[in-house]
Design an enzyme around this catalytic site. Structure first.
Site, mmCIF file in Angstrom:
data_model
loop_
_atom_site.group_PDB
_atom_site.id
_atom_site.type_symbol
_atom_site.label_atom_id
_atom_site.label_comp_id
_atom_site.label_asym_id
_atom_site.label_seq_id
_atom_site.Cartn_x
_atom_site.Cartn_y
_atom_site.Cartn_z
ATOM 1 N N LYS A 37 36.189 17.361 52.783
ATOM 2 C CA LYS A 37 34.911 17.351 53.064
ATOM 3 C C LYS A 37 34.038 16.860 51.926
ATOM 4 O O LYS A 37 32.810 16.710 52.064
ATOM 5 C CB LYS A 37 34.666 18.770 53.503
ATOM 6 N N HIS A 44 37.567 21.936 43.595
ATOM 7 C CA HIS A 44 37.188 22.910 42.852
ATOM 8 C C HIS A 44 38.359 23.017 41.867
ATOM 9 O O HIS A 44 38.151 23.920 40.934
ATOM 10 C CB HIS A 44 37.194 24.147 43.707
ATOM 11 N N PHE A 117 47.460 33.267 26.333
ATOM 12 C CA PHE A 117 46.773 33.452 27.620
ATOM 13 C C PHE A 117 47.113 34.669 28.339
ATOM 14 O O PHE A 117 48.204 35.348 27.707
ATOM 15 C CB PHE A 117 46.897 32.435 28.577
ATOM 16 N N TRP A 155 34.776 14.055 55.240
ATOM 17 C CA TRP A 155 34.998 14.387 56.489
ATOM 18 C C TRP A 155 35.596 15.985 56.631
ATOM 19 O O TRP A 155 36.079 16.467 55.797
ATOM 20 C CB TRP A 155 36.436 13.454 56.910
ATOM 21 N N PHE A 156 34.847 16.588 57.592
ATOM 22 C CA PHE A 156 34.960 18.117 57.564
ATOM 23 C C PHE A 156 35.917 18.340 58.971
ATOM 24 O O PHE A 156 35.492 18.126 59.921
ATOM 25 C CB PHE A 156 33.675 18.687 57.672
ATOM 26 N N GLN A 230 41.134 38.396 43.215
ATOM 27 C CA GLN A 230 41.155 38.461 41.636
ATOM 28 C C GLN A 230 39.686 38.677 41.140
ATOM 29 O O GLN A 230 38.689 37.657 41.515
ATOM 30 C CB GLN A 230 41.737 37.437 40.846
ATOM 31 N N HIS A 232 37.652 38.061 37.872
ATOM 32 C CA HIS A 232 37.706 37.413 36.644
ATOM 33 C C HIS A 232 37.007 38.284 35.508
ATOM 34 O O HIS A 232 36.066 38.555 35.722
ATOM 35 C CB HIS A 232 37.530 35.850 36.578
ATOM 36 N N LEU A 242 31.951 30.870 35.600
ATOM 37 C CA LEU A 242 33.194 31.104 35.051
ATOM 38 C C LEU A 242 33.064 30.954 33.329
ATOM 39 O O LEU A 242 32.665 29.714 32.926
ATOM 40 C CB LEU A 242 34.406 30.502 35.594
ATOM 41 N N GLU A 245 38.945 32.137 30.268
ATOM 42 C CA GLU A 245 40.016 32.953 29.562
ATOM 43 C C GLU A 245 40.541 32.310 28.157
ATOM 44 O O GLU A 245 40.872 32.825 27.148
ATOM 45 C CB GLU A 245 41.299 33.312 30.272
ATOM 46 N N ARG A 276 44.353 40.138 34.248
ATOM 47 C CA ARG A 276 42.971 39.998 34.578
ATOM 48 C C ARG A 276 42.481 41.437 35.197
ATOM 49 O O ARG A 276 41.312 41.779 35.029
ATOM 50 C CB ARG A 276 42.776 38.999 35.273
ATOM 51 N N HIS A 340 36.809 35.568 41.543
ATOM 52 C CA HIS A 340 37.133 34.361 41.123
ATOM 53 C C HIS A 340 38.312 33.588 41.964
ATOM 54 O O HIS A 340 38.135 32.336 41.847
ATOM 55 C CB HIS A 340 37.634 34.595 39.702
ATOM 56 N N TYR A 341 39.226 34.597 42.503
ATOM 57 C CA TYR A 341 40.411 33.851 42.838
ATOM 58 C C TYR A 341 40.891 34.826 44.178
ATOM 59 O O TYR A 341 40.885 35.990 44.070
ATOM 60 C CB TYR A 341 41.397 33.587 41.985
ATOM 61 N N ARG A 375 47.278 37.226 39.935
ATOM 62 C CA ARG A 375 47.596 35.944 39.139
ATOM 63 C C ARG A 375 47.390 35.840 37.660
ATOM 64 O O ARG A 375 46.198 36.341 37.183
ATOM 65 C CB ARG A 375 46.885 34.973 39.889
ATOM 66 N N GLY A 377 46.376 33.934 34.266
ATOM 67 C CA GLY A 377 45.697 32.943 34.010
ATOM 68 C C GLY A 377 46.692 31.716 33.779
ATOM 69 O O GLY A 377 47.518 31.849 33.169
ATOM 70 N N ASN A 379 48.546 30.041 35.705
ATOM 71 C CA ASN A 379 49.479 30.001 36.807
ATOM 72 C C ASN A 379 48.766 29.138 38.031
ATOM 73 O O ASN A 379 49.752 28.790 38.839
ATOM 74 C CB ASN A 379 50.183 31.325 37.051
ATOM 75 N N SER A 380 47.490 28.935 38.172
ATOM 76 C CA SER A 380 47.081 28.481 39.313
ATOM 77 C C SER A 380 47.299 27.208 39.359
ATOM 78 O O SER A 380 47.623 26.516 40.520
ATOM 79 C CB SER A 380 45.650 28.881 39.633
#
Lengths: 562, 334, 293
Positions: A37, A44, A117, A155-156, A230, A232, A242, A245, A276, A340-341, A375, A377, A379-380
């Protein structure tokens, strides 16, 4: 004339996981396309600041150590087979990214440099200043350009089409023209990111609205551990943006209004670098006890020195100056825990496959599950790359044995265009999407946040019920076709309300405290009754709860201390 | 704070005047520390669902919300509203150069096409190492100053060359190119990206920049595209791609000043376009004749400055020997 | 008031009418100019793109000489202003300055890093005072519609030019035009590029820029455009016929050097101000201000 858009593998979402999946699918010989989209580099993944974890053998690190830290961080809710896959693969994936051109910071010998971290016993976070996600995302986009994957930008996706219980394609709105299209696909990979915007405030970008989770949920798929949200520890006062970290990784302190480093009460060993969930709870406890200022505590970087900040934390310094008027070289910056997540998401196996045939998921929208209750920090980013690639490989292989479903595309299109037209035709006098979204966000943030209890969650469930009633009449003031974001936001809100339902339902169900879920009314972890995943599926009566076991390979659950 | 947001709008679907660019004013009440984006979002959410703009991250990282604020390109999310209010008004227009789709949304197709033209991915000649490339942290930090680019298009919006010539690669794509030409991992073993520098020395490339500094001024991430373009000019000359007007101009200019202390304006154009380039030289004739008639030709006998030897010594000390010209005849453009 | 004068190459080369006009105006205003002996070119940004150290050293050399004279620097060229300011900005780094001074030592020179070179335009506003111009103004320019053209180097990059300290510098030309009693024709292109730096590289683009700015202003009814930059003047005036033919239209917009406009307001004759040396005829303008019958 009906168009004939069809692909072996169609990836929805063009952040890191999505692009990685599309590139992998293409490399496996599949005809791959990616639909998003927003333009891919607007995704992000950009916002990940601090880095990406990997245990490199030739640096004396060990993937098993990384796995253990991740499992402990997850409060033993993560599936250990999936965590093993991720941590074993991390080194190779990291080097791949370096070879593609990521400008990782180096050590004195010119080799990849690391920073410390949270929640990890050694420094294994590789980074590009404090904009690692952006650096990775743009390089992945370079590779996407090179790969020749077809791109549907802006495109959505409005619906996931299933035929005989198998993935068959999607319908999507071309935002620039307002045209609705149907794209057929043998397999669909959802890589749409999280659902942060259903909390207010949130660190998440405005596009993070749970689209993929909503699509799968609506099609009968499983969402898992949705209560694991999560907060943060360091989000900026006011805007809630944000602050990485990486600041604490580089040695910043957390201080209360009197300048005390309060983390010594909560995590005497790891201090500011505890996981976190632990740090956010500590901050919120201090704020609730009146030891903060205007709902915030302080992140103090002043002792780090200008040179270090200008080399490694330059972006967050700018954010502080631009959005809070504070230069962290000179003064502590006011921060607070902020949504945050989401650890939870679409339940997948280690190849990204969901419980729906031909439907895959990867990245934040998926739950493999490697993050469990909390999670770590950095690792995402790793999650997106490792499982994005696996999903792309597997979906390409699965597509090889399949043909395009025979189904009535005209009927599918008609049904979807009627639904949209009905929204456009509504009278203008109902509550607009923005006010419904705001009320939802505030309710979630009030009751499904760092500290939760049954009464609060019930209140939010009630709110959500009422909000859904308002949503049924939500008007779309903009009746035009080109760039009708009014319509897109109204459609997104449907996905968001579904996600909110499942989060609140999971939070109510899990009557214990584990990872990010802290129930004031059940403050202890309870492995005997709750060491399992909570699965939510859609039914006419609302979210349907079931459970799945946690996979434990060799790390037995133990008490978690930092 | 009460402020009027004055937005230049246009709607491709409308008939009559609303199809063309027109102004609409929105009075809003916003917090003192609100950004311009906060104000626009407030308008979109509370007042006018038809207002089209792109935005997402709110923290200057996604690159969606570049637009002209009081006449110059900027990120709406990085601009605090109360710093740009002029007599109670903030004037918002879509980014320049790129065609408008609707209101503040512009078409980036050509922008991305140009990014693609610079082969925007690492091209290493030779063996890829088993583990990471070993390169200096300084080199990576230097590149990070360029990879900080978020592709927001602010530089392209305000580029004075693109305004008159859509074929120019432009500041964003050229900064992207520099991200590779300056990468020790790109090109040959010495990190020299010979093919890229050849291609970039062609028309519409590095030599077409006018050095107007607009891109440096408006870039919200400190990428300084123009400075990168200048650095590539030097890289190209060092790599031996000096046989073009731009490189000759720079060489002749530097030589003239290095030799006499000042600029020899009469000979500069001759050296720039090349001594043998008769058609181009003839092109200057009418201008020269007009100037001559008006008595404003530069002095034919170019005088040296006082104590010119000191200048010449500086020049000899600092000016590196140019690389021998490249003999390859294979243009990467075929 | 006395200044170390840095005229720049073009004011004695391609735009030889500028130097005497500036001298005459300053003389009448009581601004004493003592030329920096043996000054060199600033590098015009061109040398800097090839060899920044050499370019910056040339500037340090000029600054050191002015320091020896004990006078602040005045220039009449915007490009020189910009390049000097940028070099000066870089020399705020003490290590860089020391390196440059090591080269200057051979000639017995040293630069302190504290010079603040200023264009005559800024000096009139910041040091002299626009209100002090009033007694010198003897000719009514009210009917004269003048468009400002800054070009690039005197407005960007703002950091090197201390615009944050002196925000009025972004309005300086309009302030001057207004103080001289003429009518301002504002237009968007006033801070854009004139195209001169790419004249020999991409003449078509260069001409397009000249054509765009001059015709836009012409269509707004301007009688003239005024610029503090002799390089802009070279392109906007000298190449205007070529730009007009590329644009397939007539333009005929007189371009004035900033001191020429001041001189006109002070009653000097167009001839002594060098207007006859311009490529685009200033005849109609002269008639309008009563400089010729």
């Amino acid at each position: 004339m009906p168009e004939n858009l069809q692909h072996d593998v169609l990836v929805v979402g063009a952040g890191l996981a999505g692009m990685r999946a599309a590139i992998a699918a293409r490399a496996n010989g599949a005809s791959a396309a990616i639909i998003s989209k927003v333009h891919p580099v607007r995704s992000h993944s950009n916002a990940a600041q601090g880095g990406i974890n990997a245990a490199l053998l030739d640096r004396g690190d060990d993937w098993e150590d990384h796995a253990y830290d991740t499992i402990k961080g997850s409060d033993f809710l993560g599936d250990q087979d999936a965590i093993e896959v991720m941590c074993r693969q991390a080194g190779a994936s990291l080097i791949d990214m370096e070879h593609m051109g990521v400008t990782f910071n180096r050590d004195d010998e010119g080799r990849l440099g690391t920073r410390a971290f949270g929640g990890q016993r050694r420094a294994r976070t590789f980074f590009v200043g404090d904009f690692t996600g952006q650096a990775l995302l743009h390089v992945m986009f370079e590779q996407l350009i090179k790969s020749g994957v077809r791109r549907y930008e802006e495109w959505f996706v409005t619906s996931l089409i299933m035929e005989d219980g198998k993935a068959a394609g999607v319908t999507a709105l071309e935002i620039r023209t307002g045209e609705l299209h149907l794209i057929r696909a043998k397999t669909v990979i959802l890589a749409t990111g999280g659902c942060g915007r259903l909390f207010e405030p949130s660190t998440n970008a405005l596009i993070v609205t749970g689209d993929g989770m909503g699509l799968v949920y609506g099609a009968g798929g499983q969402l898992m551990d949705m209560e694991m949200v999560q907060y943060h520890p360091t989000t900026l006062a006011g805007s809630g943006v944000l602050i990485s970290e990486a600041a604490r990784g580089e040695g910043a302190y957390l201080r209360d209004k009197d300048g005390n480093r309060f983390m010594e009460k909560y995590a005497p060993n790891m201090m500011e670098l505890a996981s976190r969930d632990v740090v956010s709870r500590a901050e919120q406890t201090e704020i609730n006890a009146g030891n903060g200022v205007d709902g915030c505590v302080y992140l103090d970087c002043t002792h780090l020195g200008e040179a270090l900040i200008m080399e490694k934390l330059i972006q967050i310094r700018e954010i502080g100056i631009d959005l809070a008027g504070v230069d962290m070289i000179r003064e502590p910056i006011p921060i607070r825990p902020g949504m945050h997540y989401i650890m939870g998401g679409i339940k997948t196996d280690i190849d990204g496959l969901t419980n729906l045939e031909g439907v895959y998921a990867a990245g934040e929208c998926a739950n493999v599950s490697v993050h469990g209750g909390n999670r770590l920090g950095a690792n995402s980013l790793l999650d997106t790359i490792v499982f994005g690639e696996r999903a792309g490989n597997h979906a390409a292989a699965a597509a090889r044995g399949r043909s395009f479903g025979e189904f009535n595309t005209t009927a599918a299109m008609l049904q979807e265009s009627r639904r949209i037209q009905e929204m456009l035709d509504r009278p203008d006098n109902g509550d607009r999407w923005a006010s419904i979204r705001q009320d939802m966000g505030e309710s979630m943030n009030r009751n499904v946040a760092v500290f939760r209890n049954e009464e609060g969650i019930q209140e939010t469930l009630g709110d959500l019920h009422e909000l859904r009633r308002r949503y049924e009449n939500v008007p779309v003031h903009n009746k035009g076709k080109s760039f009708n974001t009014d319509l897109v936001f109204a459609l997104e809100l449907g996905y968001m309300l579904d996600c909110a339902d499942t989060i609140a339902a999971g939070a109510l169900e899990r009557r214990e405290s584990r990872g990010a879920q802290f129930r004031v009314d059940y403050p202890q972890r309870n492995d005997e009754e709750w060491l399992h995943h909570i699965v939510v599926t859609k039914s006419d009566g609302g979210p349907q709860i079931s459970e799945l076991p946690v996979t434990i390979t060799k790390w037995t659950p133990e008490e978690r201390k930092y | 704070m009460d402020v009027t947001i004055r937005v230049k709008r246009q709607d491709p679907e409308a008939t009559g005047e609303r199809r063309l660019p027109h102004w609409q004013e929105y009075p809003v009440s916003i917090a003192d520390n609100a950004t311009v984006l906060d104000a626009l979002i407030q308008i979109r959410e509370d007042d006018d669902g038809t207002l089209a703009l792109r935005c997402s991250c709110r923290s200057a990282i996604c690159g969606s919300c570049a637009m002209r604020i009081n006449g110059h390109a900027a990120l709406a999310c990085k601009t605090i509203a109360n710093t740009v209010v002029q007599n109670g008004v903030i004037t918002i227009e879509p980014a320049g150069v790129m065609p408008v789709i609707k209101d503040l949304v512009v078409n980036f197709d050509l922008f991305w096409e140009k990014i693609k033209q610079v082969d925007p991915y690492l091209k290493h000649i030779g063996q890829v190492p088993e583990s990471e490339y070993v390169v200096s942290n300084e080199a990576m930090l230097h590149l990070s100053g360029v990879t900080a680019c978020i592709m927001c298009g602010a530089c392209v919006s305000d580029c004075t060359v693109l305004e008159v010539d859509p074929t120019f690669l432009g500041p964003a794509a050229l900064a992207k190119a520099y991200r590779f030409t300056a990468d020790p991992r790109d090109g040959d073993n010495q990190g020299v990206s010979t093919e890229r520098l050849w291609a970039l020395s062609e028309p519409s490339g590095i030599w077409d920049c006018t050095r107007c500094n607009e891109c440096v001024q408006v870039c919200p991430k400190g990428v300084a595209p123009m400075d990168r373009i200048m650095a590539m000019r030097e890289q190209a000359i060092q790599a031996g791609y000096a046989n073009n007007n731009g490189a000759r101009h720079t060489d002749a200019f530097t030589e003239s000043v290095g030799h006499s202390g000042r600029l020899d304006e009469l000979r500069l154009p001759i050296k720039s376009v090349g001594m043998m380039n008769l058609p181009a030289l003839m092109g200057y004739m009418p201008v020269a004749l007009r100037a001559l008639r008006r008595g404003k030709m530069p002095p034919i006998a170019h005088k040296n400055v006082e104590n010119v030897e000191a200048v010449r010594r500086l020049f000899q000390k600092m000016e590196p020997e140019p690389a021998p010209p490249q003999v390859s005849t294979n243009s990467p453009f075929g | 008031m006395k200044y170390a004068f840095f005229p720049g190459c073009v004011s004695q080369g391609g735009a030889p009418e500028l130097y005497p006009a500036a001298r005459m105006v300053c003389d009448r205003l009581g601004i004493e100019l003592e030329e920096i002996p043996g000054w060199t070119c600033t590098g015009a940004g061109v040398i800097q793109e090839k060899n920044q150290l050499f370019g910056d050293t040339l500037n340090a050399r000029n600054f050191a000489k002015a320091e020896r004279m004990g006078l602040p620097i005045l220039t009449i060229c915007s490009t020189c202003q910009g390049v000097m300011s940028q070099a000066n900005h870089r020399m705020r780094n003490p290590e860089y300055l020391a390196e440059i001074n090591s080269y200057l030592a051979e000639e017995g020179l040293e630069y302190s890093g504290n010079s603040e070179p200023k264009h005559l335009l800024w000096i009139l506003i910041e040091d002299y005072g626009l209100d002090q111009l009033a007694p010198h103004i003897t000719r009514q320019l009210t009917e004269l519609k003048v468009a400002p053209f800054y070009g690039c180097y005197i407005v960007r990059p703002t950091e090197a030019l201390d615009i944050a300290e002196h925000p009025e510098r972004q309005q300086s030309l309009e302030m001057l035009i207004d103080a001289l009693g003429a009518t301002i024709i504002d237009f968007e292109g006033k801070t854009r590029c004139c195209g001169f730096p790419i004249l020999t590289i991409n003449e078509r683009n260069s001409m397009a820029m000249v054509g765009k700015h001059t015709s836009e202003v012409k269509d707004l009814g301007a009688d003239a455009m005024v610029t503090p930059c002799p390089l802009c003047h070279l392109n906007l005036d000298g190449f205007q016929p070529k730009a007009a033919s590329q644009a397939r239209r007539s333009i005929d917009l007189p371009i004035l050097h900033m001191p020429q406009l001041i001189g006109l307001a002070m009653g000097m004759s167009p001839t002594e101000l060098g207007l006859k040396k311009h490529i685009v005829s200033t005849g109609p303008l002269e008639v309008k201000v009563g400089g010729r019958r």
